[in-house]
Structures are given as C-alpha cells and as structure tokens.
Design an enzyme around this catalytic site. Structure first.
Site: not given
Length: 384
Positions: A229-232, A298
């Site tokens: 999933i999103d690295g952010g 984020r």
C-alpha cells in the site's frame, strides 16, 4: 517573550561558535553527495503534472540549463540519488530511467508533459456502484497498463530498478510483513531477488487505501513478494530514508560520514491549509473521509521528517532546502518547533540550489553498477 526569536538567536550563536572552531576548509575536499527527495501528493489532488513538485522540478531544470548553457542538461546529471513516494516516486523514476546509453529517458519538462497526457489513464475513476458503498475510487488495472507502457523500451522490454542512470529509492508499506519496504537500485544491483520492474515500484507506492486496492507483486526472479500500500503512510517525505541510505552505503558513497557531507533538496507537494480541498472543520465534529485521513497522515509524516532534518542541519542550514511551491515565500522549520520565513521565495531558493550544484559539476556515480561486476558486492540490508 518571543520564543521563536530567542530560539533563532541561540542557534545562531551556537552555529557561529561551532564555525569558529571548525577546521579550515580543504580546497580539494570531496564535494557533498546530493540528494533529491520528492513527496507524494494529496489523495484529493491526483494530477501529478499539476503538482507542486512537478512545477518545482521544471523550475530547477530550467535554472540548471540556464547556468550550464546546455539545453540537454538534466536534473539527474547533478544529483547522486533520487528518492520519491507515491506520485513523487513516478516523477523520480521518470527522471532517472536509463535510455540504454547512460542518459535519462526524460527531462523534467518532458516527464511532466507525459504525465499530462497520461494523467487520465493513471487515475481513471472506477464506474461502479461499489463507489457508493465505499469501494475503490480509481482503476488499478488502468494505472498498471499506463505504467507498463511508460516504463518500457521501444522493443517492449520492461525497465527495472537496474535500468536507471542514478540510484533510485522508493518506499512502500508491505502488508505481508506489516513493515515498510524500500526499493533501491543498490539492492537490485546485488541480487535479482531485489530487482523489480519500475512500473511495479510506482504502482506499489501509489496504492493509497480508499483509492486503490493493495498491489500484490514479486521481484523479477519471483523470490521476493510483497502486498503493498501507499508508501506515504510511513514515508511520504522520503528525505530521511534517502539520507540514511547514503550514510550507510559506503560502496556508492565512501566519502560521506555525516550530514555535513550532504546537500539535500526536498520537494513537498503543498500543505492541506493551502489546498482547495482543505476542510477546516476536520477534528471539530465534521465527518472525516478516508482520503482526508490519508492526507492528514501524509502531511504529519512529511512535517515530522522536515522538523528532524532541520535539527540535523542546524549548523549547515544552507545544505538543506525544503520547497513547498515555486512562487510561495520560503519557510524553514525551527529547531524546537514552528516555522519562520527564509526571506526569499522558493523559486529563488531553487535557483540557489541550481547555482550550487552546477558550480560543483556533474555527479560522477556510474550509471548502473550492475553492468560492471568485476568487484565483489558487499550485501546491503533491506532496511537500507
């Protein structure tokens, strides 16, 4: 008492004291390792080509070409490592993708132009009733198809982490291990088990919960797998992981012993308060959507990293620049919290960075170390 003013005065005096006891500079000392870091963008603003980071990159490259009088000069020529998360990873990968001769496939401007053309394919809304019941907002298959086409050679061969003209670093979060996973060219050069197609790298770090399904994939030899999933969510501002990588990678950066040997340009993608989608009612009883929560996470991650790096570079502040928009006034974090104006616009700060890196000359790292394995490669841990 103005605490911010007192803080600045204290650290200014400390800096002067430290400088007065520093050894004299050596004319032929190694130039600092240069790191370019690109944040992921807000989930409510998926248009990468119109992002703050994209405009900053074009402005940076224009300044580099102006100062070198070379219309073919690229951002990748003047940085030793490029890192990116989410949409920032797509920009980073485009900047360092190798055309087969050691030169980047894209300039900053051509990369942004390509993303303008393919933006609808990368973020194509799903036409499904599931959206009304909390389903995914964008089509994963459409993004995957677009990324495959973008990161492939004319003969159809897929570009991998090894096919980059400069080291690339991209984080995601692996649901299998419940831990961050960082893609790096250094590991890819060491083993095919850590080499991944660039399109998969970009798809993995862009899998924002609520917008895309988690992305399941494996390395080129099939031995390393991940459900990403999103690295952010953990590293939206990848500056810290890039610095850690450089400090511990003595094979590629033998002369780097501390932050005093680094020059870092960190490109943000704006803040929630400056975004048209910002909802000032969040946290005061209003309903908070999944995308709003992702944006809060984020921005919190990005600002925390910025605060840490401002502390780390408090004695050499000129070696760290955090940019949040080209036309906005520059701001920098203070050692004990808060921010202050830098006295110049971000555009002027980018121009100053361009001046410094051009004055230092192009970087000398080899285009891709895996092409020359005449020496034994020391292993790098997956933690980078």
């Amino acid at each position: 008492m103005d605490i911010s003013k007192v803080t600045v005065e204290i650290f200014t005096k400390l800096e002067q004291e430290w400088l007065s006891h520093s050894p004299p500079s050596v004319p032929d000392s190694p130039k600092p390792a240069r790191i370019l870091s690109i944040d992921g963008a807000s989930s409510s603003l998926p248009d990468i080509a119109s992002s703050v980071a994209a405009s900053s990159l074009v402005h940076l490259e224009d300044n580099i070409r102006l100062r070198t009088s070379d219309p073919r000069a690229s951002v990748a020529d003047f940085f030793d490592l490029v890192s990116g998360t989410g949409s920032g990873a797509i920009l980073a990968a485009l900047l360092v993708a190798d055309d087969g001769s050691g030169r980047p496939l894209f300039s900053a401007r051509s990369a942004v132009h390509l993303l303008q053309e393919r933006g609808r394919d990368l973020f194509r809304p799903r036409r499904s009733l599931r959206l009304l019941r909390g389903g995914r907002r964008f089509s994963g298959s459409s993004m995957e198809k677009a990324l495959r086409e973008i990161f492939s050679r004319e003969d159809g061969a897929a570009l991998t982490l090894r096919d980059t003209c400069k080291p690339l670093l991209v984080p995601c979060f692996d649901l299998n291990s419940s831990a961050p996973f960082v893609f790096s060219r250094a590991d890819a050069a060491e083993s095919p088990s850590f080499n991944f197609e660039l399109w998969k790298v970009c798809r993995a770090t862009s899998a924002t919960p609520g917008l895309f399904q988690p992305f399941e994939f494996s390395s080129v030899d099939g031995k390393t797998s991940c459900v990403a999933i999103d690295g952010g969510l953990v590293m939206n501002n990848p500056s810290a992981v890039a610095i850690t990588h450089v400090l511990h990678n003595k094979r590629d950066f033998p002369n780097v012993n501390g932050v005093e040997d680094l020059l870092v340009l960190s490109l943000g993608n704006g803040t929630m308060s400056s975004s048209q989608s910002y909802n000032p009612g969040i946290g005061r009883g209003s309903k908070c959507s999944t995308s709003a929560i992702m944006d809060i996470v984020r921005e919190g991650v990005s600002e925390t990293v910025d605060q840490m790096l401002c502390n780390a570079f408090c004695f050499n502040r000129a070696d760290y620049a955090r940019i949040q928009g080209v036309r906005e006034k520059g701001m920098e974090s203070l050692p004990f919290g808060g921010k202050r104006p830098t006295g110049e616009t971000n555009g002027e700060r980018i121009a100053e960075v361009a001046h410094r890196i051009v004055a230092g000359g192009k970087t000398s790292l080899p285009p891709s170390p895996y092409k020359d394995l005449r020496f034994a490669l020391s292993p790098l841990t997956n933690g980078r």
